[in-house]
Motif scaffolding. Structure first.
Motif, PDB file in Angstrom:
ATOM      1  N   SER A  17       1.343   6.669  -0.262  1.00 23.92           N
ATOM      2  CA  SER A  17      -0.073   6.474  -0.580  1.00 23.92           C
ATOM      3  C   SER A  17      -0.499   5.031  -0.379  1.00 23.92           C
ATOM      4  O   SER A  17      -1.649   4.758   0.002  1.00 23.92           O
ATOM      5  N   SER A  18       0.414   4.079  -0.613  1.00 27.22           N
ATOM      6  CA  SER A  18       0.102   2.677  -0.327  1.00 27.22           C
ATOM      7  C   SER A  18      -0.093   2.476   1.173  1.00 27.22           C
ATOM      8  O   SER A  18      -1.018   1.763   1.598  1.00 27.22           O
ATOM      9  N   TYR A  21      -3.451   4.095   2.157  1.00 28.73           N
ATOM     10  CA  TYR A  21      -4.556   3.248   1.692  1.00 28.73           C
ATOM     11  C   TYR A  21      -4.722   2.022   2.588  1.00 28.73           C
ATOM     12  O   TYR A  21      -5.834   1.699   3.029  1.00 28.73           O
ATOM     13  N   HIS A  22      -3.623   1.331   2.863  1.00 31.23           N
ATOM     14  CA  HIS A  22      -3.724   0.099   3.632  1.00 31.23           C
ATOM     15  C   HIS A  22      -4.141   0.348   5.084  1.00 31.23           C
ATOM     16  O   HIS A  22      -4.901  -0.437   5.657  1.00 31.23           O
ATOM     17  N   MET A  80      -8.760  -2.275  -7.380  1.00 33.30           N
ATOM     18  CA  MET A  80      -8.680  -0.860  -7.000  1.00 33.30           C
ATOM     19  C   MET A  80      -9.670   0.000  -7.784  1.00 33.30           C
ATOM     20  O   MET A  80      -9.567   1.232  -7.777  1.00 33.30           O
ATOM     21  N   TYR A 163      -3.355   4.195  -5.855  1.00 33.42           N
ATOM     22  CA  TYR A 163      -3.269   4.261  -4.392  1.00 33.42           C
ATOM     23  C   TYR A 163      -3.739   5.613  -3.862  1.00 33.42           C
ATOM     24  O   TYR A 163      -4.430   5.686  -2.843  1.00 33.42           O
ATOM     25  N   PRO A 348       3.093  -2.432  -2.843  1.00 28.95           N
ATOM     26  CA  PRO A 348       1.913  -3.100  -2.268  1.00 28.95           C
ATOM     27  C   PRO A 348       2.224  -3.815  -0.956  1.00 28.95           C
ATOM     28  O   PRO A 348       1.474  -3.688   0.020  1.00 28.95           O
ATOM     29  N   GLY A 351       3.160  -1.266   1.910  1.00 28.07           N
ATOM     30  CA  GLY A 351       1.979  -0.599   2.449  1.00 28.07           C
ATOM     31  C   GLY A 351       1.200  -1.487   3.402  1.00 28.07           C
ATOM     32  O   GLY A 351       0.789  -1.060   4.484  1.00 28.07           O
TER      33      GLY A 351
END
Length: 388
Positions: A17-18, A21-22, A80, A163, A348, A351
């Motif tokens: 998910s990171s 998202y990124h 976030m 995320y 973090p 990602g």
């Protein structure tokens, strides 16, 4: 639903998910589909982890990953936020503490030097310093400790949800079905086949399936030295509260403990056969952890175990570090697993950097090439001296 995507991510936990998202946050405008077999995240490794965050490593790449991720986690709840609602992750910067015997101190002195050279604010403590942090501590067999005040612990489930929600907000599609196998054609990845027989196609597939990732990769003839390894965690309470909230504290025996709200959690790296197993055993606490806790802090003698659980490490058997990047023999196939218990801590930075590698073909924020797949064949292992 169309069965074509620009990027497929296998595994919708904190790493997958990171990355999702990124990718989208950094400007990727293609279609991203995330496949997650456990829609309730009941057995996902992230929410079953101890939630520790540390910078006390001995290799440059791990220290860089932690330094970057620390800055993200410090501001995570605000950065976030969605529609003004903050994503609270309960990050308690109460420190990370390795307790040390006389024999261990020379090693910790070397660690301190490396960490300070890499911008990590760690410090060596003597027994008087230890007692200021944990007044109840039994220091008879201790010479001191290695401490990082910026580190601590957080709520891994909330990080993961932060995320997931932001990846979805940016357009990532989550499909809650299990991937059975990778679809390949000669030396190119083509997509994934689900357990229900459906096929989804994409020129890029990122395997972030954690403890299940290596099984999936090996099935496609793309092996990596990672096994699922169960780790138990126990929650307990005590009669007489401690004076201070605890840092995440690692005993010389390998038993760790920290506050969890007003209660406590503890665990240790037990010798156990690899496999997918979610059973926890009260006897493991009584026989292996409780005696250590009771010896170290008198208040723990009257510990009352309240519950326990078991989660899975994606354990790298070669050097216990993440395996990141392109799989050299399979174009379009990327991997991000083998974290050996450090995935939530490094999510973090991983990602952000995998987003760069996938979109642009190179790292920019941090150079994570030391963690490349090829290091095993090249005998360029990343030997971390502070593995717990």
């Amino acid at each position: 639903m169309s069965n074509r995507a620009d990027i497929i991510i296998i595994g919708g936990g904190v790493i997958g998910s990171s990355i999702a998202y990124h990718l989208l946050q950094d400007g990727f405008n293609g279609r991203v589909i995330v496949f997650e077999k456990d829609g309730l995240y009941e057995y996902a490794s992230t929410p079953r982890s101890a939630g520790g965050f540390r910078q006390l490593y001995t290799t440059a790449v791990n220290m860089q990953l932690s330094k970057y991720s620390l800055q993200i986690y410090k501001d995570f709840s605000k950065s976030m936020a969605i529609d003004g609602e903050e994503m609270e992750i309960d990050f308690k910067q109460r420190g990370y503490l390795f307790l040390a015997t006389d024999e261990m101190m020379p090693k910790f002195e070397r660690h301190l030097k490396l960490q300070n050279e890499n911008g990590i604010n760690s410090q060596l403590l003597d027994t008087n310093d230890l007692l200021k942090i944990i007044p109840e501590l039994n220091t008879e067999d201790l010479a001191g400790g290695l401490f990082c005040s910026e580190s601590g612990y957080l709520d891994p489930y909330s990080v993961m949800q932060g995320y997931i929600r932001n990846a979805k907000r940016l357009g990532a599609e989550y499909v809650y079905d299990a991937v059975d196998s990778l679809i390949t054609e000669q030396d190119h990845i083509k997509g994934v086949k689900l357990t229900d027989g459906r096929e989804f196609f994409s020129p890029v597939v990122v395997n972030c399936a954690g403890a299940w990732a290596s099984l999936l990769s090996e099935k496609a003839g793309l092996p990596l030295p990672v096994v699922p390894l169960p780790r138990q965690i126990f929650q307990f309470d005590i009669e007489t509260p401690l004076q201070n909230y605890l840092p995440l504290t690692m005993d010389p025996t390998g038993v760790y403990f920290r506050h969890e709200g007003e209660k406590f959690i503890s665990g240790y790296a037990e010798e156990i056969e690899p496999g997918i197993d979610f059973k926890w055993r009260r006897s493991a606490f009584v026989e292996n952890i409780w005696p250590v806790l009771a010896n170290r802090i008198k208040n723990f003698e009257n510990a009352k175990i309240e519950r326990g659980w078991s989660g899975l490490y994606d354990f790298n058997t070669e050097d216990h570090n993440a395996i990141l990047g392109k799989y050299p023999e399979m174009k379009g196939y990327f991997v991000a697993f083998g974290f050996s218990g450090h995935g939530m801590q490094q999510a973090p930075a991983v990602g952000k950097c995998l987003s760069e590698l996938i979109r642009m073909g190179k790292y920019e924020t941090l150079d994570l090439s030391p963690l490349r797949v090829e290091r095993f064949a090249e005998n360029q292992l990343i030997i971390e001296d502070a593995i717990y």
